[in-house]
Scaffold this active site. Structure first.
Site, PDB file in Angstrom:
ATOM      1  N   LYS A  33       0.900  -1.216   0.008  1.00  0.00           N
ATOM      2  CA  LYS A  33      -0.091  -0.047  -0.146  1.00  0.00           C
ATOM      3  C   LYS A  33       0.829   1.204  -0.123  1.00  0.00           C
ATOM      4  CE  LYS A  33      -0.266   0.472   5.114  1.00  0.00           C
ATOM      5  NZ  LYS A  33      -1.226   1.045   6.022  1.00  0.00           N
ATOM      6  N   THR A  34       2.008   1.329   0.764  1.00  0.00           N
ATOM      7  CA  THR A  34       2.927   2.397   0.936  1.00  0.00           C
ATOM      8  C   THR A  34       3.239   2.814  -0.540  1.00  0.00           C
ATOM      9  OG1 THR A  34       3.474   1.879   2.869  1.00  0.00           O
ATOM     10  CG2 THR A  34       4.780   3.599   1.893  1.00  0.00           C
ATOM     11  N   ASP A 219      -3.902   7.338   5.280  1.00  0.00           N
ATOM     12  CA  ASP A 219      -3.653   5.937   5.516  1.00  0.00           C
ATOM     13  C   ASP A 219      -3.991   5.417   6.657  1.00  0.00           C
ATOM     14  OD1 ASP A 219      -2.230   3.487   5.180  1.00  0.00           O
ATOM     15  OD2 ASP A 219      -0.300   4.202   6.001  1.00  0.00           O
ATOM     16  N   GLU A 220      -4.276   4.047   6.893  1.00  0.00           N
ATOM     17  CA  GLU A 220      -4.982   3.391   8.135  1.00  0.00           C
ATOM     18  C   GLU A 220      -6.365   3.939   8.158  1.00  0.00           C
ATOM     19  OE1 GLU A 220      -3.582   0.677   8.950  1.00  0.00           O
ATOM     20  OE2 GLU A 220      -1.296   1.088   8.751  1.00  0.00           O
ATOM     21  N   GLN A 250      -7.932  -5.116   9.614  1.00  0.00           N
ATOM     22  CA  GLN A 250      -6.675  -4.846  10.502  1.00  0.00           C
ATOM     23  C   GLN A 250      -7.270  -3.636  11.433  1.00  0.00           C
ATOM     24  OE1 GLN A 250      -2.786  -5.115   8.882  1.00  0.00           O
ATOM     25  NE2 GLN A 250      -3.820  -4.895   6.918  1.00  0.00           N
ATOM     26  N   ARG A 602       1.824 -10.770  10.415  1.00  0.00           N
ATOM     27  CA  ARG A 602       3.441 -10.175  10.670  1.00  0.00           C
ATOM     28  C   ARG A 602       4.629 -11.172  10.146  1.00  0.00           C
ATOM     29  NH1 ARG A 602       1.727  -5.928   9.758  1.00  0.00           N
ATOM     30  NH2 ARG A 602      -0.095  -7.041   9.274  1.00  0.00           N
TER      31      ARG A 602
END
Length: 733
Positions: A33-34, A219-220, A250, A602
């Site tokens: 995504k970044t 973001d997020e 998430q 993770r």
């Protein structure tokens, strides 16, 4: 750039090439995504000729913001500096630094951290003559924070009161806000609350930010709360060139105000929104992704997407059923050594995750026994250490003389003969004359009601502060900090002590000077106020040093956004994960499941899940059933080891250890234990659990010792007054 675009997958390219209007990028874990957000920002500048000054990119951590700045700069060069890339709080601080005077604040206002906020709440309790042992300051702080996140003023809160504790909070809240204003200070929640209030009250200011920020990226988005949603919605309107990136799977911060509904209803809030699903995971092996997907599919609060990986299948995730928490820790350490024997593996490639911080103690002990270097994320922060906070209090008063909370902390540190009685008199004078406590100290230095010795101490203190205030105008911040350390006598006092602890404190203060110097090296116009602003925005994860060759221990909440080749998710037990506080509510169990999904994803190469059949709580062994999340992973997607030979599948899909093993652990219990009275130190606002009535909140206390009676409000059973020694109440932290 065009060649770079060819490396993107189809959905990533679609998101990057979205020009205008609202867009929702559903970005699964590890889906790049970044990279997508970065490329989209650069394309806006280079192909659509959007001025970088008109682009706003909001993140949730300073670390994420810094990473995005670096990526954009690598692609777009110097003009990337004109883009505002930062956290919500950094954005709000930027707005308030320019316009807070419209809300009654003076330049140089202070941002109070958690300890400052609690100190101010304790002041309110003293004013009301309430015992902080009966009214928990931490609980009050949580309630006020939640109200501000929902944009509730003290008046709004008073109108929604339900219950005795909320009534008390309703009396404290307006006093607390008044004291903040008197100190020319804001708490962390005020930064958002005040920014929204400012834009609502002053349409011209809002219009200015609407004109500036033509294109907005957030973001997020799954983790934003009401105040953050309102802020972004106001600035984005009416163009709505708003691109949000997030993943409902998430969303793990509901306990601090995040509202998953914001991302679930995005298309309704912003009509005509385009949806892009980033479903290819570039991080983990297929076996890890399959296990994580198997768990998260059981949630209903989500947007349908199917994460997949093109990496190799890799090793099947392993579940180890330990006898107890010590056996669990030993398995983790043994496995770390086994895996680190492989080429290219180092301690820094390993993360050990847990649901609660309390679990770290046994793991830390095991690390020390096995000589495994480790760091803890979420432990005592550098800026929370006593000596650092003491000196920061000096800096806050130099920057904002109205800050009475900071002045009270530092006025007699090191000890200079200004005791608590003197401080109380200074407070009274300040209130009576409507002046700062520092001005009250100036008056006290002239004599008045103080003994000669006290006046001399005040005179010495005031001279030191006035000298430092004068110095502040002519030297750079790092020189001012050094002067404060020397003239305050703090370093001399520590050096005189000459103990290991004092030497460690001196080293921390030297590191504080380094911190200021680092800030100076990057700031365009360094100032003490600018440094304090930066400190107020620092988070634990921002300071995590990936290059240190240590195993990382942290909660799953802190692990969000990170990745490691080898991951251990410990404590996979009912009542621990999902947590006891959550198992009675479906919404909260779904958030626990999302947290599990975050923990599993993770892992890049190897994933280990562990649980204990017996875990010690308050020194007593407790029987633990394996987590329901384990049963949601098909048996062919997970391998069992250790005590797993004693595990069988029950009809409802959960696992339980054979009765013989349960009996073995039951025999560990002291037969007299159940007859012992529970004498827990309850406070108003505490959450407790009753074996029959379930969870409830403490509303009242009467008596003491064996006669202590506790009034508890249970959601499904109303108020109950219980004799503490017989109630068998469990205090839930």
């Amino acid at each position: 750039m065009k060649k770079t675009y060819q490396d993107l997958n189809e959905e990533q390219r679609g998101a990057v090439f979205h020009n205008a209007g609202p867009a929702l990028i559903l970005a699964g874990a590890g889906s790049g995504k970044t990279r997508v957000v970065t490329f989209r920002i650069v394309r806006l500048m280079e192909e659509l000729n959007v001025s970088p000054f008109r682009i706003l990119a909001v993140t949730f951590t300073n670390k994420a913001a810094q990473e995005m700045r670096e990526r954009v700069a690598n692609l777009a060069g110097k003009k990337a500096k004109e883009i505002f890339i930062g956290t919500f709080h950094a954005l709000c601080l930027n707005i308030l630094k320019l316009h807070a005077d419209k809300l009654g604040y003076k330049p140089g206002f202070t941002i109070y951290d958690d300890s400052d906020q609690k100190a101010l709440i304790k002041e309110c309790l003293w004013d009301l003559k309430w015992d902080e042992k009966q009214v928990n300051p931490q609980a009050v702080h949580s309630y006020i924070s939640a109200a501000k996140n929902e944009l509730k003023t003290p008046k709004d809160y008073d109108e929604m009161v339900a219950g005795i504790f909320m009534e008390k909070v309703a009396q404290i809240y307006p006093r607390y806000q008044t004291k903040l204003m008197q100190n020319n200070a804001m708490d962390f929640d005020d930064m958002l609350f005040n920014a929204v209030t400012l834009l609502q009250r002053y349409p011209d200011v809002l219009e200015g930010y609407r004109n500036r920020f033509e294109y907005i990226s957030v973001d997020e988005y799954q983790d934003i709360n009401t105040s953050q949603y309102q802020l972004i919605s106001m600035i984005a309107h009416p163009l709505n060139n708003l691109c949000v990136v997030g993943d409902p799977d998430q969303s793990i911060y509901g306990w601090r105000g995040a509202d998953i509904r914001n991302i679930l209803k995005f298309e309704n809030d912003f009509k005509g929104a385009k949806i892009f699903k980033l479903q290819q995971n570039y991080r983990s092996t297929k076996s890890i992704i399959q296990a994580a997907q198997a768990v998260i599919r059981n949630n209903s609060q989500r947007k349908e997407k199917e994460l997949f990986s093109l990496r190799e299948m890799g090793e099947t995730p392993t579940y180890y059923q330990a006898e107890d928490d010590k056996d669990e820790a030993e398995f983790v350490m043994k496995t770390i050594y086994e895996r680190l024997g492989q080429p290219g593996r180092a301690f820094r490639h390993v993360a050990v995750l847990y649901r609660t911080n309390a679990q770290s103690r046994v793991l830390e002990d095991a690390c020390r026994r096995h000589n495994i270097p480790y760091i803890i994320v979420g432990g005592l922060k550098f800026y929370d250490r006593k000596e650092v906070k003491d000196m920061l209090a000096y800096f806050h008063v130099l920057a904002n003389p109205q800050d009475s909370v900071s002045l009270r902390r530092m006025i007699n540190v090191p000890i200079r003969g200004i005791g608590s009685g003197t401080v109380e008199k200074l407070e009274e004078t300040a209130k009576k004359l409507d002046i700062t406590m520092l001005d009250a100290a100036r008056q006290g230095a002239l004599g008045g009601d103080f003994p000669k010795k006290t006046s001399q101490a005040l005179e010495s203190f005031v001279k030191m502060m006035d000298d430092l205030i004068a110095l502040k105008a002519v030297v750079k911040p790092s020189e001012l900090v050094k002067a404060a350390l020397e003239r305050s006598g703090y370093l001399t006092d520590l050096a005189t002590d000459d103990t290991n602890e004092s030497r460690m404190r001196i080293e921390n203060l030297k590191e504080l000077v380094n911190s200021v110097a680092d800030y100076e090296a990057t700031a365009e116009t360094p100032s003490l106020e600018g440094y304090l602003d930066q400190v107020s925005l620092v988070a634990d994860v921002d300071k995590l040093e990936d290059k240190r060759n240590c195993v990382t221990l942290m909660t799953m909440h802190n692990a969000k956004g990170l990745e490691y080749p080898i991951v251990f998710v410990t404590g996979m037990e009912e009542g621990l994960f999902p947590h006891q506080n959550s198992i009675d509510a479906d919404d909260e169990v779904q958030e626990e499941r999302r947290l599990c999904y975050v923990g599993l994803t993770r892992a890049m190469d190897l994933l280990y899940l562990t649980g204990a059949a017996c875990r010690y709580v308050y020194g007593t062994p407790q029987w633990r059933a394996p987590s329901r999340f384990l049963s949601e992973i098909p048996k062919d997607m997970i391998q069992f080891t250790g005590k797993a030979a004693g595990i069988v599948a029950t009809q409802n899909g959960l696992y339980e250890v054979a009765n013989a093993k349960k009996k073995e652990f039951d025999e560990l219990k002291d037969p007299e234990w159940d007859d012992e009275p529970v004498m827990a130190p309850y406070m108003l606002g505490d959450t407790v659990k009753h074996p029959k009535f379930g969870r409830g909140m403490v509303l009242g206390l009467m008596g003491s010792g064996e006669d202590l009676k506790v009034t508890v409000s249970f959601p499904n059973h109303g108020k109950k007054q219980l004799l503490a020694k017989l109630a068998n109440l469990e205090k839930i932290e």
